[in-house]
Scaffold this active site. Structure first.
Site, PDB file in Angstrom:
ATOM      1  N   TYR A   1       0.828  -1.211   0.000  1.00 49.65           N
ATOM      2  CA  TYR A   1       0.000   0.000   0.000  1.00 49.65           C
ATOM      3  C   TYR A   1       0.860   1.259   0.000  1.00 49.65           C
ATOM      4  O   TYR A   1       0.696   2.141  -0.856  1.00 49.65           O
ATOM      5  CB  TYR A   1      -0.933  -0.001   1.207  1.00 49.65           C
ATOM      6  CG  TYR A   1      -1.675   1.298   1.405  1.00 49.65           C
ATOM      7  CD1 TYR A   1      -2.575   1.749   0.437  1.00 49.65           C
ATOM      8  CD2 TYR A   1      -1.481   2.069   2.540  1.00 49.65           C
ATOM      9  CE1 TYR A   1      -3.258   2.946   0.608  1.00 49.65           C
ATOM     10  CE2 TYR A   1      -2.162   3.269   2.715  1.00 49.65           C
ATOM     11  CZ  TYR A   1      -3.048   3.708   1.748  1.00 49.65           C
ATOM     12  OH  TYR A   1      -3.719   4.895   1.908  1.00 49.65           O
TER      13      TYR A   1
ATOM     14  N   LYS B   1       1.290   3.899  -3.161  1.00 44.00           N
ATOM     15  CA  LYS B   1       0.866   5.284  -2.972  1.00 44.00           C
ATOM     16  C   LYS B   1       2.025   6.243  -3.232  1.00 44.00           C
ATOM     17  O   LYS B   1       1.837   7.320  -3.817  1.00 44.00           O
ATOM     18  CB  LYS B   1       0.321   5.487  -1.559  1.00 44.00           C
ATOM     19  CG  LYS B   1      -1.002   4.795  -1.290  1.00 44.00           C
ATOM     20  CD  LYS B   1      -2.144   5.383  -2.108  1.00 44.00           C
ATOM     21  CE  LYS B   1      -2.612   6.709  -1.591  1.00 44.00           C
ATOM     22  NZ  LYS B   1      -3.811   7.207  -2.335  1.00 44.00           N
TER      23      LYS B   1
END
Length: 374
Positions: A157, A161
């Site tokens: 994640y 990002k």
């Protein structure tokens, strides 16, 4: 600088932050149109927004962020994109390829659609997790955009990002098909709380199962600074105004900004207790096991899940990297956003806490009933 007659695209429109941002735009700006982009959009959301939309058109774009043609249709004739959509996953439950396809490729395709369709401004919703904490648990106290830190990102994640954020900022200044130039910026909110926060709701349900005692997974000294969802929405709107302002556009374009507010600095676990203690919840005094042994337990869980991976995908409820995040002091200032974007928190801590507690109180009997039925 008002957004005036802008046509805005909001990706992730049905999400926790997306809904709040759309409502704020409707309250404070007379934009010509807001395009709600998401996989599916519930009729109840549209009905609730219609009550406050005034003369602003609300148009629905249901589709996949990985579909280039769909994104071009959504961006055609638009002047501003708020890109909030992403897969959020802090326990590595989602396949990394899927996460990269949505978080990174989806962002790249959206940037390309903006260039092809002459969208002037692009605001990317990043996260504090692109900064860390690193696996060594090195702390940051009231950091800022100039803070030097060895991130060593491990979560899929946080890595996706960060890559999406980098691509967004690198696209600043790209020439549009009309001959103009794209202006981009990224916002890095702290942990976002408020009405609709599913993480808070999950902690409350866990506490109900534990006889109204919240689990402690964070040491009290591991202080962070959560941010209220209403203030994150306000920061996005202020960033959009800044990118539209000819005098600020070049100053803001290509930069990232941390977004926090005046919420007290506490650990994640103690923050849950601050919000839920008015509802009768208590919290464990200490971690369930000493932190060092907690890491050993997480390691065993991770190894067992890895051995099972060829046969089935099992995800441990907590892993070593998440445990590090929960137990590392990690706080950041919003002063640069205040100076350059003109951002100031729209809601005080007292207002944010009141609104959140009232929402949790409304959810409490519903969650009790669900557990009772089980």
């Amino acid at each position: 600088m008002s957004l005036g007659s802008d046509v805005c695209v909001v990706t992730g429109a049905c999400g926790f932050l997306g809904q709040r941002l759309i409502r704020l735009i409707l309250q404070e700006e007379k934009v010509a149109e807001i395009r709600l982009l998401d996989k599916t959009i519930k009729a109840q959301l549209l009905q609730s927004l219609n009550e406050c939309r005034g003369d602003t058109k609300l148009n629905v774009f249901e589709g996949d962020i990985r579909d280039a043609d769909f994104l071009r249709r959504a961006c055609r004739g638009a002047s501003l994109v708020f890109h909030l959509a992403s897969i959020i996953d802090v326990i590595n439950a989602v396949d990394p390829n899927e996460m990269h396809a949505v978080n990174v490729k989806g962002t790249q395709l959206l940037l390309e659609a903006c260039i092809q369709e002459n969208v002037a401004s692009f605001i990317y919703t990043s996260t504090i997790e692109v900064m860390g904490p690193n696996p060594e648990g090195e702390p940051i106290f009231k950091g800022d955009e100039d803070t030097v830190y060895k991130s060593s990102l491990k979560f899929a994640y946080s890595k996706t990002k960060k890559e999406a954020e980098d691509r967004t900022l690198q696209a600043n200044g790209e020439v549009l098909h009309s001959g103009g130039r794209l202006a981009t910026c990224a916002l890095r909110p702290m942990y976002i709380y408020g009405e609709g926060c599913q993480f808070l709701l999950g902690h409350m349900v866990d506490g109900l199962r534990n006889r109204e005692v919240l689990y402690r997974t964070s040491l009290p000294e591991a202080k962070v600074n959560p941010v209220y969802v209403g203030n994150v929405a306000a920061a996005h709107l202020q960033a959009a105004r800044s990118l539209k302002d000819p005098q600020k556009r070049n100053e803001v374009g290509g930069k990232f900004y941390f977004v926090s507010d005046d919420t007290p600095h506490v650990s994640y676990s103690d923050f849950n207790h601050v919000l839920m203690s008015p509802l009768g919840f208590h919290i464990q005094d200490k971690l369930m096991v000493p932190l060092r042994f907690f890491y050993i337990i997480c390691f065993i869980w991770e190894m067992a899940c890895m051995m099972l991976r060829p046969f089935c995908r099992v995800v441990p409820p907590i892993n070593r990297q998440l445990l590090t995040m929960l137990n590392t002091p990690f706080s950041f200032s919003y002063q640069k956003a205040k100076r350059e974007l003109g951002y100031t928190p729209k809601y005080s801590w007292q207002e944010a806490r009141k609104n959140t507690v009232e929402w949790l109180a409304d959810q409490l009997p519903k969650e009790r009933e669900k557990l009772w039925r089980k």
